[in-house]
Design a protein around this motif. Structure first.
Motif, short mmCIF file in Angstrom:
data_model
loop_
_atom_site.label_atom_id
_atom_site.label_comp_id
_atom_site.label_asym_id
_atom_site.label_seq_id
_atom_site.Cartn_x
_atom_site.Cartn_y
_atom_site.Cartn_z
N LYS A 36 -51.65 -3.66 -23.46
CA LYS A 36 -51.58 -5.11 -23.46
C LYS A 36 -51.39 -5.56 -22.01
O LYS A 36 -50.50 -5.06 -21.32
CB LYS A 36 -50.41 -5.58 -24.32
N LYS A 37 -52.22 -6.48 -21.55
CA LYS A 37 -52.15 -6.93 -20.17
C LYS A 37 -52.22 -8.45 -20.09
O LYS A 37 -52.89 -9.09 -20.92
CB LYS A 37 -53.31 -6.34 -19.35
N GLN A 38 -51.53 -8.99 -19.11
CA GLN A 38 -51.69 -10.41 -18.83
C GLN A 38 -53.03 -10.62 -18.15
O GLN A 38 -53.44 -9.84 -17.28
CB GLN A 38 -50.56 -10.93 -17.93
N PRO A 47 -51.46 -17.81 -18.11
CA PRO A 47 -50.57 -17.62 -19.27
C PRO A 47 -51.34 -17.19 -20.52
O PRO A 47 -51.37 -17.91 -21.53
CB PRO A 47 -49.92 -18.99 -19.44
N ALA A 48 -51.97 -16.04 -20.46
CA ALA A 48 -52.74 -15.51 -21.59
C ALA A 48 -52.70 -14.00 -21.52
O ALA A 48 -52.60 -13.42 -20.43
CB ALA A 48 -54.18 -16.02 -21.55
N SER A 84 -57.88 -11.34 -27.42
CA SER A 84 -56.79 -12.14 -26.89
C SER A 84 -55.63 -12.11 -27.89
O SER A 84 -55.85 -12.21 -29.11
CB SER A 84 -57.24 -13.60 -26.69
N VAL A 85 -54.42 -11.94 -27.39
CA VAL A 85 -53.23 -11.89 -28.24
C VAL A 85 -52.15 -12.76 -27.63
O VAL A 85 -52.23 -13.16 -26.47
CB VAL A 85 -52.71 -10.44 -28.42
N GLY A 86 -51.11 -13.04 -28.41
CA GLY A 86 -50.01 -13.84 -27.93
C GLY A 86 -49.06 -13.05 -27.04
O GLY A 86 -49.07 -11.81 -27.03
#
Length: 326
Positions: A36-38, A47-48, A84-86
């Motif tokens: 998981k990466k910004q 901010p995703a 895309s994830v929260g």
């Protein structure tokens, strides 16, 4: 997809018998890590967040999607964007349940991994264990499978449940949800997910009880005759008639009519009358709906298989089982 036997959906490769999750993971080319990466835009963090598939080498079929990267030690890897994830999403590696599932295979004589596969380049991963249990309705045999499913795009929780695969036509239906097993072995991808996984346990008695409970229900359905009134009610709930703004039936009712015709044709065929005693029973009706969903519903084999295993087809079969049992 890799499997021990030629599957009904005819996807993937038929290979050998698998004793561990590690071995079947390699055979199914599912031996990748998920990160998981910004995300960033032109080098600026935004901010995703997203999930990425990390492979040690180039993967056939993913060449155009893979990005080659090097870490500080000069080691090369290949990243593929998945979804895309929260910010609060937690990755659960699909290999994380290996010790749990391998322990189950080791405890049961004749148990083995049956299949494993990935969907959408790795957004979803599943595996099936054959625990060497069967459900019988007279001479009609259904193999019980323990299915493991997880996602890397937030579309599903990580869960383990039981599935029945009928030998005569390879129809499938989820059955584990009727037992506490299905709720005990389900994790959402949240902050404490990996910690909670350590609390999972696989009780052999629960697996056996679920299969025995469903065998009783299937035999009950095989003894229950279906009236025209009950058939119409079940079909109406499964395939409701949609109305337009004027209160009239929508044009899509033609599609509904065709669906009902397909199911009723299968119901009348009764699987070629292999088991004539099932004709006209609730069990035959259930089998006609699962047969339609698994083998007729879509003209595209891969799409039909994915839907029947994990999507809207799976939900349709589950709803049908609930209604017919009700």
């Amino acid at each position: 997809y890799a499997g021990r036997l030629d599957a009904w959906h005819q996807m993937g490769n038929v290979t050998g018998k698998f004793e561990t999750l590690d071995v079947i993971t390699v055979a199914a080319t599912a031996n990748f890590e998920v990160l998981k990466k910004q995300l960033d835009w032109a080098g600026v963090k935004v901010p995703a967040w997203g999930t990425f598939r990390k492979d040690v080498g180039a993967v056939k079929g993913l060449e155009e999607k893979q990005i080659r990267v090097k870490n500080s030690a000069g080691e090369t890897s290949y990243l593929t964007f998945l979804a895309s994830v929260g910010e609060g999403y937690t990755v659960i590696q699909h290999q994380a349940v290996g010790e749990l599932l391998d322990s189950l295979v080791g405890q049961i004589n004749g148990a083995h991994y049956e299949t494993m596969g990935t969907l959408d380049f790795g957004k979803r991963v599943w595996a099936q264990i054959n625990p060497n249990y069967q459900i019988r309705v007279g001479e009609d045999v259904t193999d019980v499978m323990l299915t493991y499913l997880t996602s890397h795009d937030g579309s599903t929780a990580t869960e383990v449940y039981q599935t029945g695969t009928r030998q005569v036509c390879r129809n499938t239906v989820r059955i584990g949800r009727l037992n506490k097993l299905s709720t005990a072995l389900r994790l959402k991808h949240t902050k404490n997910a990996n910690k909670k996984m350590t609390d999972w346990n696989m009780e052999l008695a629960e697996i056996t009880d679920t299969a025995m409970n469903m065998e009783k229900k299937f035999n009950f359905l095989a003894s229950k005759r279906v009236t025209r009134e009950s058939l119409d009610k079940i079909m109406l709930k499964l395939f409701p008639v949609k109305k337009n703004e004027d209160g009239n039936d929508e044009a899509s009712s033609t599609r509904r009519t065709n669906i009902l015709a397909d199911i009723l044709h299968l119901y009348e065929q009764n699987d070629g009358n292999v088991f004539p005693e099932q004709r006209g029973t609730a069990y035959s009706l259930l089998n006609s709906i699962t047969n339609y969903t698994d083998h007729v519903r879509s003209s595209k084999g891969d799409a039909r298989a994915e839907s029947a295993l994990f999507g809207s087809g799976d939900k349709l079969k589950t709803s049908a089982l609930d209604l017919i049992l009700g």
